[in-house]
Design an enzyme around this catalytic site. Structure first.
Site, PDB file in Angstrom:
ATOM      1  N   GLU A 195       0.786  -1.214   0.000  1.00  0.00           N
ATOM      2  CA  GLU A 195       0.000   0.000   0.000  1.00  0.00           C
ATOM      3  C   GLU A 195       0.826   1.276   0.000  1.00  0.00           C
ATOM      4  O   GLU A 195       0.480   2.266  -0.626  1.00  0.00           O
ATOM      5  CB  GLU A 195      -0.909  -0.004   1.227  1.00  0.00           C
ATOM      6  CG  GLU A 195      -1.929   1.063   1.124  1.00  0.00           C
ATOM      7  CD  GLU A 195      -2.894   1.088   2.274  1.00  0.00           C
ATOM      8  OE1 GLU A 195      -2.793   0.216   3.152  1.00  0.00           O
ATOM      9  OE2 GLU A 195      -3.724   1.984   2.279  1.00  0.00           O
ATOM     10  N   ALA A 196       1.901   1.257   0.735  1.00  0.00           N
ATOM     11  CA  ALA A 196       2.664   2.496   0.885  1.00  0.00           C
ATOM     12  C   ALA A 196       4.142   2.192   1.008  1.00  0.00           C
ATOM     13  O   ALA A 196       4.547   1.057   1.222  1.00  0.00           O
ATOM     14  CB  ALA A 196       2.191   3.248   2.136  1.00  0.00           C
TER      15      ALA A 196
ATOM     16  N   ASP B 285      -5.035  -4.055  11.783  1.00  0.00           N
ATOM     17  CA  ASP B 285      -3.939  -4.844  11.238  1.00  0.00           C
ATOM     18  C   ASP B 285      -2.991  -5.199  12.366  1.00  0.00           C
ATOM     19  O   ASP B 285      -1.798  -4.873  12.327  1.00  0.00           O
ATOM     20  CB  ASP B 285      -3.219  -4.019  10.150  1.00  0.00           C
ATOM     21  CG  ASP B 285      -2.222  -4.853   9.365  1.00  0.00           C
ATOM     22  OD1 ASP B 285      -1.395  -4.248   8.662  1.00  0.00           O
ATOM     23  OD2 ASP B 285      -2.258  -6.089   9.479  1.00  0.00           O
TER      24      ASP B 285
END
Lengths: 238, 272
Positions: free
Chosen positions: A29-30, A147
């Site tokens: 994602e990043a 998460d």
């Protein structure tokens, strides 16, 4: 942030111009960078544009996740849970500039090193209790991490003092439902038991401390038991 | 009788200890300076001076060759120079500390300078000038500032919003002051964090980029007060007022410093 590089859509975003910049991790994602920002050690989480997404969705999703992360970090701090300080949020490039916890170790590395070196494991039980306590406080604030894994928990140096810091609130949200809290704990249980074999007793200690610290724990634990029964090759009753 | 080497032994001369001439015992001179005097080299011919041999030779001449203590006046020169350098270094240090400058990493052409003044007499006039916009910097009440980092974070955000045209206030200076506030009320922020009429200290933030350079001297001349180094900021800060303004929770104080709580609120106030 899910590990492993999978840059399915090539991104042409330049890294932020900080001093001493280095790429720490590339996730799905990043990207995470480390550098000096305004005279302090900082970490930059850059949510790069994913070309496989529709551009309208892409913009909205990245901005929402960035804002959600910044908001959760503030709420965590207000509740007295150790999380990195937010220095600056850039909504144009969807970057968050956070405090860098220098020379920290992840809880994952800490547990692995203690297990491998065969040292005294009573500290691990204290650690499990500490985690249970922190999670209880977080869930009492109706904040769901989303998460929870041992790689998303850091220990400030020296590791023995068990000064826990939670990171990576990218999938976090606010919810009062015991279902969501139960799922949060289930995610942690799965991650914990798969990463660290033979740690059932540790996780039990964690849950025990969670139920004693949290005010609404009985419902949450009940939901956790229900969630455990779901999934493949499991009972479909309840 | 001449010897095979052609040297004459003055056998019948009276041998006074210093005047004795003969072959040295072969031991090299043990003096510290690595004697190069041929007479002291072992095995050479020269004036003997008893059992001491070569070293005695050196001792005899050492008065001239021994390391002399420095001249009496040289220590004066040394200390004088040391004191001079100490003063210079101190004043350079003070100069560097008096106004704190930082170049913004995200906007490399932009640099921020902070200047702190104490015993300010004309704060009424300064406030009026700031409201009109005739002063080139942001005038901040230093009692609300705990660390220059707080100003840097506010300025960084202000410059970012200015560059993308999304400022909440009308000028860059007002935006800096607004960013210091933990809430979204602009007039309240300007009142609490900007200077008021009876303030005796003022902190000026100057922003320089390629379009605009700032004349530090002209700013300093407009303030009737003395410029002090930013190291004095901790004496001017009013911690109780700051705590009340930012409303830190007691749990928050356990996990971080006052500055941590302040920065978190400043940077996330627009989405929280």
């Amino acid at each position: 942030m899910a590990g492993g590089g999978g840059e399915a859509g090539a991104c042409a975003v330049s890294p932020p111009p900080l001093r001493g910049l280095q790429l720490v991790q590339q996730g799905a994602e990043a990207r995470l960078y480390r550098g000096q920002f305004l005279g302090r050690a900082a970490v930059v989480k850059l949510r790069f544009p994913k070309r496989y997404r529709h551009p309208a969705l892409e913009e909205r999703l990245s901005r929402r996740r960035t804002a959600q992360e910044a908001r959760s970090l503030l709420r965590c701090r207000r509740a007295g849970i150790s999380a990195p300080v937010v220095y600056f949020v850039d909504y144009v490039s969807n970057c968050i500039y956070l405090e860098d916890i220098v020379e920290s170790t992840t809880v994952r590395d800490y547990i692995t090193s203690i297990q491998q070196s065969g040292k005294d494991t009573s500290n691990l039980f204290l650690l499990a209790e500490k985690i249970g306590e922190v999670l209880a406080r977080m869930h009492d604030e109706d904040l769901i991490h989303g998460d929870l894994t041992t790689s998303n928990m850091l220990l400030r140096p020296p590791g023995e003092e068990l000064d826990l810091v939670l990171i990576d609130f990218g999938l976090s949200f606010m919810s009062g439902l015991p279902e969501d809290k139960g799922v949060d704990l289930y995610v942690l249980e799965k991650a914990f038991l798969s990463t660290h074999p033979n740690t059932d007793t540790l996780f039990e200690a964690l849950l025990k401390k969670y139920s004693t610290t949290s005010k609404k724990s009985s419902l949450v634990i009940k939901k956790l038991d229900e969630v455990r029964l779901r999934g493949r090759k499991r009972s479909m009753v309840g | 009788e001449t010897l095979a080497l052609g040297r004459r032994l003055p056998a019948d001369k009276p041998i006074a200890p210093q005047a004795a001439w003969g072959r040295h015992d072969g031991a090299p001179c043990r003096c510290w300076k690595g004697c190069r005097d041929p007479a002291s080299r072992g095995g050479s011919w020269g004036p003997l001076s008893g059992a001491g041999g070569a070293l005695e030779h050196c001792r005899a001449t050492s008065a001239q060759t021994r390391l002399q203590p420095p001249a009496a006046w040289s220590s004066g020169v040394f200390w004088g120079l040391a004191i001079l350098y100490w003063f210079k270094a101190n004043s350079l240090f003070r100069y560097k500390m008096q106004h704190f400058t930082h170049q913004l990493e995200l906007f490399p052409d932009c640099s921020v300078t902070l200047v702190l003044f104490n015993d300010v007499k004309n704060s009424v006039a300064l406030r009026k000038k700031a409201m009109e916009g005739s002063i080139e910097g942001a005038l901040i009440n230093p009692a609300m500032i705990v660390d220059p980092f707080q100003i840097l974070v506010a300025t960084n955000k202000a410059v970012h919003l200015h560059r993308i045209g999304k400022m909440k206030t009308r000028t860059l200076n007002a935006e800096i002051i607004f960013n210091l506030s933990p809430n979204n009320n602009i007039s309240d922020a300007l009142k609490k964090f900007g200077i008021s009429d009876n303030d005796s200290a003022v902190l000026i933030v100057l922003i320089e980029d390629k379009e605009k350079t700032v004349n530090l001297e002209s700013i300093i001349s407009q303030v009737e007060g003395h410029q002090v180094s930013l190291a004095e900021l901790h004496k001017i800060t009013d911690i109780a007022k700051v705590k009340k303004m930012y409303r830190l929770t007691p749990q928050e104080e356990k996990i971080g410093t006052l500055l941590d709580g302040i920065i978190c609120r400043m940077s996330t106030k627009d989405i929280a």
